[in-house]
Design an enzyme around this catalytic site. Sequence first.
Site, PDB file in Angstrom:
ATOM      1  N   ASP A   1      -2.810  -0.544  -2.663  1.00 18.29           N
ATOM      2  CA  ASP A   1      -2.142   0.606  -3.291  1.00 18.29           C
ATOM      3  C   ASP A   1      -1.639   0.291  -4.702  1.00 18.29           C
ATOM      4  O   ASP A   1      -1.216   1.190  -5.430  1.00 18.29           O
ATOM      5  CB  ASP A   1      -0.971   1.077  -2.424  1.00 18.29           C
ATOM      6  CG  ASP A   1      -1.457   1.735  -1.129  1.00 18.29           C
ATOM      7  OD1 ASP A   1      -2.627   2.136  -1.060  1.00 18.29           O
ATOM      8  OD2 ASP A   1      -0.650   1.841  -0.182  1.00 18.29           O
TER       9      ASP A   1
ATOM     10  N   LYS B   1       7.218   3.196   2.646  1.00 18.13           N
ATOM     11  CA  LYS B   1       6.560   4.383   3.213  1.00 18.13           C
ATOM     12  C   LYS B   1       5.904   4.042   4.558  1.00 18.13           C
ATOM     13  O   LYS B   1       6.101   4.751   5.544  1.00 18.13           O
ATOM     14  CB  LYS B   1       5.514   4.901   2.211  1.00 18.13           C
ATOM     15  CG  LYS B   1       4.798   6.161   2.630  1.00 18.13           C
ATOM     16  CD  LYS B   1       4.344   6.966   1.432  1.00 18.13           C
ATOM     17  CE  LYS B   1       3.064   6.446   0.798  1.00 18.13           C
ATOM     18  NZ  LYS B   1       1.872   6.660   1.647  1.00 18.13           N
TER      19      LYS B   1
ATOM     20  N   LYS C   1      -8.993   7.247  -1.119  1.00 25.09           N
ATOM     21  CA  LYS C   1      -7.530   7.378  -1.057  1.00 25.09           C
ATOM     22  C   LYS C   1      -7.153   8.831  -1.393  1.00 25.09           C
ATOM     23  O   LYS C   1      -8.000   9.714  -1.344  1.00 25.09           O
ATOM     24  CB  LYS C   1      -6.871   6.382  -2.006  1.00 25.09           C
ATOM     25  CG  LYS C   1      -7.081   4.933  -1.611  1.00 25.09           C
ATOM     26  CD  LYS C   1      -6.348   4.605  -0.319  1.00 25.09           C
ATOM     27  CE  LYS C   1      -6.619   3.184   0.137  1.00 25.09           C
ATOM     28  NZ  LYS C   1      -6.110   2.935   1.487  1.00 25.09           N
TER      29      LYS C   1
ATOM     30  N   SER D   1      -8.372  -1.663   7.446  1.00 27.88           N
ATOM     31  CA  SER D   1      -7.497  -0.503   7.250  1.00 27.88           C
ATOM     32  C   SER D   1      -6.380  -0.541   8.279  1.00 27.88           C
ATOM     33  O   SER D   1      -6.624  -0.512   9.485  1.00 27.88           O
ATOM     34  CB  SER D   1      -8.293   0.795   7.398  1.00 27.88           C
ATOM     35  OG  SER D   1      -7.424   1.869   7.731  1.00 27.88           O
TER      36      SER D   1
HETATM   37  C1  S3P Z   1      -1.193   2.444   4.953  1.00 27.30           C
HETATM   38  C2  S3P Z   1      -2.376   1.763   4.898  1.00 27.30           C
HETATM   39  C3  S3P Z   1      -3.249   1.783   3.716  1.00 27.30           C
HETATM   40  C4  S3P Z   1      -2.525   2.255   2.474  1.00 27.30           C
HETATM   41  C5  S3P Z   1      -1.709   3.474   2.727  1.00 27.30           C
HETATM   42  C6  S3P Z   1      -0.683   3.212   3.817  1.00 27.30           C
HETATM   43  C7  S3P Z   1      -0.409   2.383   6.214  1.00 27.30           C
HETATM   44  O1  S3P Z   1      -4.337   2.661   3.964  1.00 27.30           O
HETATM   45  O2  S3P Z   1      -3.437   2.497   1.432  1.00 27.30           O
HETATM   46  O3  S3P Z   1      -1.025   3.875   1.560  1.00 27.30           O
HETATM   47  O4  S3P Z   1       0.757   2.816   6.216  1.00 27.30           O
HETATM   48  O5  S3P Z   1      -0.939   1.901   7.208  1.00 27.30           O
HETATM   49  P1  S3P Z   1      -5.649   2.203   4.767  1.00 27.30           P
HETATM   50  O6  S3P Z   1      -5.248   1.898   6.151  1.00 27.30           O
HETATM   51  O7  S3P Z   1      -6.579   3.389   4.705  1.00 27.30           O
HETATM   52  O8  S3P Z   1      -6.184   1.015   4.041  1.00 27.30           O
END
Ligand code: S3P
Length: 428
Positions: free
Chosen positions: A314, A21, A341, A166
Amino acid sequence: MELTVKQCRSLRGRISVPGDKSISHRAVMLGALARGKTEISNYLMGEDCLSTIKCFKAMGVDISENNGVITVQGGGLQGLKEPEDVLDCGNSGTTARLLLGILAGQPFFSVLTGDQSLRRRPMGRVTTPLAQMGAGFAGRKQGTLLPLAVRGGKLKAIHYKTPVASAQLKSSILMAGLFAGGKTVVEEPVKSRDHTERMLQLFGARVEVDGCTAAVQGQPELTGQKLTVPGDISSAAFFLVAAAIVPGSDVTIEGVGLNPTRNGILEVLQNMGARIDITNRGLESGEPVGDVRVRGGMLKGTVIDGDIIPRLIDEIPVLAVAAAVAQGKTIFRDAAELRVKETDRIAAVAGELAKFGVKIEEQPDGMIIEGGKPLTGTVCTSHGDHRIGMAMAVAGLAASGKTVVQDAEIINISFPGFENVLKSIIVE
Ligand code: S3P
């Protein structure tokens, strides 16, 4: 929609999971900002990544699908057009936060919104640094919640220390950094997933990485690429845990992304006593991949905290299911991010696992699970969160009798076809 799962004898077989994703979102975004054609194979056709495609189409980017390959005709860094309507990010935090970084650098006005869950999630963490770079934002709660109006403009490079690890925040600033003059630097307290840094390099940007610091040189010439998205380890996670908790299981998942900033779940399951073997290692579009074989057995409790948290953030809902089955206590700590989340995942996991008879105690930044007591099949809900829905389906495999997961259509956010893949490996 409801998903019904029965206790199973074992899980056996070879499967693959849909594309990653995080990587799918970034491939369309950078493809749109590059010059020329980008072709993406194994793009995740889940709702979240379709939201990203819709937003870029609304900014005039030609994106098409043929035989499972997504083609993006990029118009370069200055190629986006002012959208005529509100951009809808649906349920996708990655779409919203990374797009805010890109919109910050545009010479036009735009408005971003999302579904009920996304409109509750914190955006101030990205609008604060983006405003420092020169963009303007207006929205509820001092511009920290969607819908947000964005006044993009000329940006200046910054050196920003993020308060949380993040990847969405880091990537948002790096995306804005593409439009700034000079070098934009992001320093994190703990390293988060680095797909943006890897893909920016692939497209021709100058990126420097040093531990928890990532930097990008502004105004690069990005060039369209041919990419193949690896299988999503966060989707593979449900089968890794399923096979680990049902004794006698033997499941191989082919072509899984094994980026070291994402693979914490493998370490944890090994620590808990699962047998994991990796074969066919390779590199796909700058990302490590391999086939992962997992064999189930008696699991034991563990402690999951500190620097590993961003590497499995996740996967915590499904790791909580592993903890419920394992003998002894498992402690999750340093994971307060779970509260912001798609849903409050600490509260959701605690509430749902309790319905299976699991002894689980909520903590502000995690949970404590007393594992090893037999699970009882139940009626539970996804809370409108794809990963909670799939995690509870996995719990159902190890619970006596029958488990019904309500509001299971939300699984299409990240894993269309989840039920079919699961049923293909169940031995009743
Ligand atoms: C993601 C980063 C994560 C993750 C999310 C996807 C990304 O979130 O939990 O499902 O694609 O950069 P955070 O950046 O808020 O930790």
